[in-house]
Write an enzyme that holds these catalytic residues in place. Structure first.
Site, PDB file in Angstrom:
ATOM      1  N   MET A  49       2.098   1.781  -3.446  1.00 35.34           N
ATOM      2  CA  MET A  49       1.104   2.123  -4.461  1.00 35.34           C
ATOM      3  C   MET A  49       0.698   3.588  -4.385  1.00 35.34           C
ATOM      4  SD  MET A  49      -1.468  -1.138  -4.753  1.00 35.34           S
ATOM      5  CE  MET A  49      -1.794  -1.303  -3.004  1.00 35.34           C
ATOM      6  N   CYS A  50       0.719   4.155  -3.211  1.00 31.89           N
ATOM      7  CA  CYS A  50       0.324   5.548  -3.046  1.00 31.89           C
ATOM      8  C   CYS A  50       1.556   6.443  -3.079  1.00 31.89           C
ATOM      9  CB  CYS A  50      -0.413   5.746  -1.716  1.00 31.89           C
ATOM     10  SG  CYS A  50      -1.927   4.771  -1.600  1.00 31.89           S
ATOM     11  N   THR A  51       1.363   7.643  -3.556  1.00 31.07           N
ATOM     12  CA  THR A  51       2.462   8.601  -3.582  1.00 31.07           C
ATOM     13  C   THR A  51       2.671   9.134  -2.174  1.00 31.07           C
ATOM     14  OG1 THR A  51       1.900   9.216  -5.835  1.00 31.07           O
ATOM     15  CG2 THR A  51       3.313  10.726  -4.622  1.00 31.07           C
ATOM     16  N   VAL A  52       3.731   8.675  -1.520  1.00 32.30           N
ATOM     17  CA  VAL A  52       4.020   9.095  -0.151  1.00 32.30           C
ATOM     18  C   VAL A  52       5.052  10.207  -0.220  1.00 32.30           C
ATOM     19  CG1 VAL A  52       4.834   8.385   2.119  1.00 32.30           C
ATOM     20  CG2 VAL A  52       3.513   6.784   0.703  1.00 32.30           C
TER      21      VAL A  52
ATOM     22  N   LEU B  65       0.818  -1.209   0.000  1.00 29.05           N
ATOM     23  CA  LEU B  65       0.000   0.000   0.000  1.00 29.05           C
ATOM     24  C   LEU B  65       0.849   1.255   0.000  1.00 29.05           C
ATOM     25  CD1 LEU B  65      -2.788   1.358   0.218  1.00 29.05           C
ATOM     26  CD2 LEU B  65      -2.602   1.142   2.711  1.00 29.05           C
TER      27      LEU B  65
END
Length: 654
Positions: free
Chosen positions: A517-520, A514
């Site tokens: 997959m997300c732009t952190v 996760l």
């Protein structure tokens, strides 16, 4: 009706809203802070006039043209526009002194007799104004400088049809004569012959002079104030007894005036002529054209306003047209795409295209300003199309489209060749149609094919990429000769996003957690990278070599300053580094081998790069480089351990 002053009707002004729009345009593009007098021209109608109407002088956008075609029912009137820079400047002008100065211009044309060849010098007007370009409000005051001469009317007589009949054919001949239109409003009458004022010296001031005047007013028994300066001129030349034939073409009665000069002219001419308001008071008028103009056009002018102010107040050499006319392709309509597009709008770019295959999710609107909550409903709206619609809501005149397509990615095998080939063809077409391509995607491999295509088609290519508290903004170097790639001097061009890599791009998206997959990233990083990417694009356009411009840290590289290749920023210490890297001869995206292979095989080459993990590395020589580095590392380890090695391997450590 005897022993009276000449009855005059004052001139009124009519300003078409297009005149103010033209003033705005000229103020921004040409005049800037120049508030000197600007030549303009108006017109007065002498045929199609309503009943009981004064002379109406009209100006519109054509008033600034050098050559204007007039109808057979109009006389041109020359004038000046003095458009001041601030409302305070407008207020500070000594209105009486300004009027007198304009009267002296008329008086000079009488002194040097130039008015005899050009009667328009006697009927001039002026506009004193201030333009509030932000509020689309215009303060203006017309003046019609009239030199004062006192005449006594001995007789005023209306002309009957039988009395005017002998003059009708002569009037038509006069108006159709091959004379400048400026000569035709007034003339000398000599035994039913009409003669221009150029022949005035043939007449004696001791005799009564008969003159004709084509009136532009329809008020009963009142002359247009345009006659004032003609009479002053005659008095100045010594004529004291005059008969004026006041001809009208507007279904009102023509009449004659028998007049005598009542007082000698003063040594210092006195001038009147400020226009009065509808309430009969002296004062300027205010035009608020905001409600009269198409709102989209107002938005267009307002966007241009800030840019033009930046140009002529700070940076006159800045080429705004090349920015405005550039077609921009944004690959990625997420956080970076949203912010880059907004900066481009601010720079006046009028053509922005989005490419993205994602949908708006609930986490997007807070970081991606082109989307809102309703875009997340029902599974989410397509990002590219929604972003394009959002830009049009912000600025209706933008040309913006969104394409929902998947960019073919190196290392991601072909699963649906028909669809993926269509996406590939569409991507190629889009890159060909645009001038600059921004790579704003969130994975490394999606940047590979656009990087190849931008080099093949010689397009400006800019990459922006984000880390948690860092960012990279860079421009790609391009081939100087895309027709003969083999002749390219690699050492003289800048590298691309992949030039620092010793492995080709592969699938990095499968089986991501996760957090992967997300732009952190810290929210402010995207704004920094986006603004720098857009500013780098603008700077590139200011360089004569455009995409071939070398990296330069000198402040005079362009009118905007230096022109770096890479900007790497770090928020943990708030630093930005300017870096430069030349093309890598084994690069998986911009090396000669890759570009030649694409030009010869196109889609087949792309398919191999998608399907075969090691294809690009084998093609470019990266495989051999890795093998050689592994051997070298092994030999160094053996050397450090004191082990023997063969002579044939010694080349790796020499």
């Amino acid at each position: 009706m005897t022993s009276m002053d000449i009855p005059y009707s004052q001139i009124s002004s009519f300003v078409n809203s297009s005149f103010f729009q033209k003033v705005s345009q000229l103020k921004l593009n040409k005049y800037r802070l120049d508030d000197t007098d600007k030549a303009i021209v108006g017109s007065v109608d002498f045929k199609f006039i309503g009943k009981n109407q004064p002379t109406s002088l009209s100006v519109d956008e054509s008033s600034f043209n050098d050559n204007i075609t007039y109808t057979h029912a109009q006389f041109p009137v020359k004038g000046i526009l003095k458009n001041l820079n601030t409302v305070e400047d407008f207020r500070k002008v000594d209105k009486n002194e300004f009027l007198q100065s304009q009267g002296l211009v008329v008086h000079k044309s009488i002194q040097d007799r130039s008015c005899l060849k050009d009667l328009s010098k006697l009927t001039q007007f002026f506009i004193l104004s201030f333009s509030d370009l932000k509020g689309f409000k215009f303060i203006y005051w017309f003046g019609f400088p009239s030199l004062v001469s006192r005449w006594k009317v001995n007789k005023l007589s209306g002309l009957t049809e039988s009395q005017i009949e002998p003059y009708e054919s002569k009037l038509n001949e006069w108006l159709n004569a091959r004379l400048p239109i400026e000569q035709k409003q007034a003339f000398i009458i000599d035994n039913l012959e009409f003669k221009p004022f150029e022949q005035l010296s043939s007449f004696s001031p001791d005799d009564q002079l008969n003159i004709g005047f084509i009136d532009t007013s329809s008020i009963l028994n009142k002359c247009s104030t345009q006659l004032r300066n003609i009479l002053y001129m005659l008095a100045y030349y010594g004529f004291e007894n005059i008969k004026v034939y006041n001809f009208r073409f507007n279904n009102t009665t023509s009449f004659t005036l028998d007049i005598t000069l009542a007082e000698p002219l003063t040594s210092e001419p006195k001038t009147t002529g400020w226009e009065r308001t509808a309430q009969g008071k002296l004062g300027p008028k205010l035009a608020d054209i905001g409600a009269l103009v198409d709102p989209a056009r107002l938005a267009d002018q307002s966007v241009d306003l800030n840019l033009k102010l930046m140009k002529w107040r700070v940076m006159p050499e800045l080429d705004l047209d090349i920015i405005k006319n550039s077609k921009v392709l944004l690959l990625g309509a997420g956080t970076l795409g949203s912010y880059v597009s907004r900066v481009l709008l601010g720079y006046g770019v009028r053509h922005i295209t989005f490419v993205d295959n994602g949908k708006v999710s609930f986490s997007n609107p807070v970081r991606q300003p082109l989307f809102n909550f309703t875009d997340c409903l029902e599974g989410g709206a397509p990002k590219a199309e929604t972003a394009a619609k959002a830009l049009k809501l912000i600025f209706p005149l933008i040309t913006s489209q969104g394409y929902n397509l998947e960019v073919p990615m190196a290392g991601h095998p072909v699963t649906d060749e028909k669809r993926q080939y269509e996406d590939y063809q569409r991507l190629v077409t889009l890159i060909k149609e645009h001038d600059v391509v921004f790579l704003l995607m969130d994975s490394r491999e999606t940047r590979w094919l656009p990087t190849v295509l931008c080099n093949v088609f010689d397009k400006i290519c800019i990459t922006a990429a984000l880390g948690f508290d860092s960012y990279l903004v860079m421009r790609h170097g391009n081939l100087f000769n895309t027709e003969h790639i083999e002749a390219e001097e690699n050492s003289h061009r800048l590298g691309c996003y992949f030039c620092n890599d010793i492995i080709a791009p592969k699938d990095s998206t499968t089986d991501r957690t996760l957090d992967q997959m997300c732009t952190v990233t810290r929210p402010g990083v995207a704004l920094l990278a986006s603004s720098l990417a857009a500013e780098l694009f603008v700077s590139i356009l200011q360089h004569p070599l455009k995409s071939h411009a070398p990296a330069s840290l000198h402040d005079n590289a362009t009118v905007l300053g230096c022109l770096p290749q890479q900007l790497r920023g770090f928020l943990h210490n708030f630093e930005t580094s300017k870096l430069e890297a030349n093309n890598y001869e084994y690069c998986s995206a911009c090396s000669i081998q890759v570009l030649n292979e694409y030009k010869s095989r196109t889609w087949d080459f792309v398919k191999d790069a998608l399907n075969e993990n090691n294809y690009l590395e084998d093609l470019t020589g990266l495989t051999k480089v890795k093998q050689e580095s592994e051997i070298a590392e092994k030999k160094f380890q053996e050397f450090e351990n004191g082990l023997e090695f063969s002579d044939e391997d010694s080349e790796w450590i020499n």
